[in-house]
Design a protein around this motif. Sequence first.
Motif, PDB file in Angstrom:
ATOM      1  N   VAL A   5       0.856  -1.181   0.000  1.00 31.93           N
ATOM      2  CA  VAL A   5       0.000   0.000   0.000  1.00 31.93           C
ATOM      3  C   VAL A   5       0.894   1.233   0.000  1.00 31.93           C
ATOM      4  O   VAL A   5       1.759   1.375   0.859  1.00 31.93           O
ATOM      5  N   ASP A   6       0.688   2.093  -0.981  1.00 33.92           N
ATOM      6  CA  ASP A   6       1.411   3.358  -1.031  1.00 33.92           C
ATOM      7  C   ASP A   6       0.512   4.450  -0.460  1.00 33.92           C
ATOM      8  O   ASP A   6      -0.621   4.627  -0.903  1.00 33.92           O
ATOM      9  N   ILE A   7       1.042   5.130   0.516  1.00 30.23           N
ATOM     10  CA  ILE A   7       0.304   6.230   1.123  1.00 30.23           C
ATOM     11  C   ILE A   7       1.060   7.509   0.823  1.00 30.23           C
ATOM     12  O   ILE A   7       2.235   7.643   1.171  1.00 30.23           O
ATOM     13  N   ASP A   8       0.388   8.417   0.157  1.00 34.78           N
ATOM     14  CA  ASP A   8       0.988   9.697  -0.182  1.00 34.78           C
ATOM     15  C   ASP A   8       0.733  10.677   0.959  1.00 34.78           C
ATOM     16  O   ASP A   8      -0.393  11.090   1.188  1.00 34.78           O
ATOM     17  N   LEU A   9       1.786  11.014   1.682  1.00 39.62           N
ATOM     18  CA  LEU A   9       1.650  11.926   2.812  1.00 39.62           C
ATOM     19  C   LEU A   9       1.980  13.366   2.441  1.00 39.62           C
ATOM     20  O   LEU A   9       2.011  14.234   3.306  1.00 39.62           O
TER      21      LEU A   9
END
Length: 81
Positions: A5-9
């Motif tokens: 899962v890529d989470i763009d912060l």
Amino acid sequence: MKYNVDIDLKPRPVLQELIEDLTNKMLAQKQVLADLEHMNAGSSLVRGLQADIKLLDAVIERCYAQQELIDARAEQIIGLN
């Protein structure tokens, strides 16, 4: 089962739409100014457009500065979590 899962912060540029609208307005004003100068229009109208363009440019710069502050605050908040 494992998921990647890529989470763009990264913070969203909340002022980006405003900046784009103001930039488009400024470019339109510059085009009108160029047309008026080509037609040798009245100097008061040309000076008025030049003042509007200068004001729009200053507002755009302030929007960029505000966006940078918003981004910096968001990074601090993310760093604290």
